[in-house]
Design a protein around this motif. Structure first.
Motif, mmCIF file in Angstrom:
data_model
loop_
_atom_site.group_PDB
_atom_site.id
_atom_site.type_symbol
_atom_site.label_atom_id
_atom_site.label_comp_id
_atom_site.label_asym_id
_atom_site.label_seq_id
_atom_site.Cartn_x
_atom_site.Cartn_y
_atom_site.Cartn_z
ATOM 1 N N PRO A 1 0.806 -1.225 0.000
ATOM 2 C CA PRO A 1 0.000 0.000 0.000
ATOM 3 C C PRO A 1 0.836 1.271 0.000
ATOM 4 O O PRO A 1 0.330 2.336 -0.343
ATOM 5 C CB PRO A 1 -0.831 -0.111 1.278
ATOM 6 N N ASN A 2 2.103 1.194 0.355
ATOM 7 C CA ASN A 2 2.951 2.389 0.345
ATOM 8 C C ASN A 2 3.323 2.826 -1.066
ATOM 9 O O ASN A 2 3.787 3.948 -1.258
ATOM 10 C CB ASN A 2 4.226 2.145 1.153
ATOM 11 N N THR B 1 -4.842 8.372 -3.007
ATOM 12 C CA THR B 1 -5.622 7.230 -2.550
ATOM 13 C C THR B 1 -5.689 7.185 -1.026
ATOM 14 O O THR B 1 -6.717 6.817 -0.461
ATOM 15 C CB THR B 1 -5.047 5.913 -3.084
ATOM 16 N N LYS B 2 -4.610 7.578 -0.369
ATOM 17 C CA LYS B 2 -4.610 7.648 1.102
ATOM 18 C C LYS B 2 -5.591 8.713 1.582
ATOM 19 O O LYS B 2 -6.356 8.494 2.521
ATOM 20 C CB LYS B 2 -3.196 7.944 1.592
#
Length: 63
Positions: A9-10, A16-17
């Motif tokens: 996810p990074n 998106t975050k």
């Protein structure tokens, strides 16, 4: 055969975050509103939306 990369996810774009944080803030009020609306005017679309909101709320709660 090519090896698939593992999901990280990074590596996602920063927007998106931010979108995830916004959805987490608004999912509970939307779910409550949709539950009340479904109790008053139960239609098929309302039931589907309520199920979707409950699924999203559970997804964000688990994560």
């Amino acid at each position: 055969m090519k090896r698939q990369k593992k999901f990280n996810p990074n590596n996602l774009p920063p927007w998106t975050k931010k979108a995830s944080v916004v959805v987490q803030q608004f999912i509970v009020p939307f779910t409550i509103f949709q539950a009340v609306r479904t109790l008053i005017f139960p239609t098929f679309i309302d039931i589907l939306l309520l199920a979707l909101f409950i699924f999203l709320a559970a997804f964000f709660y688990v994560n």
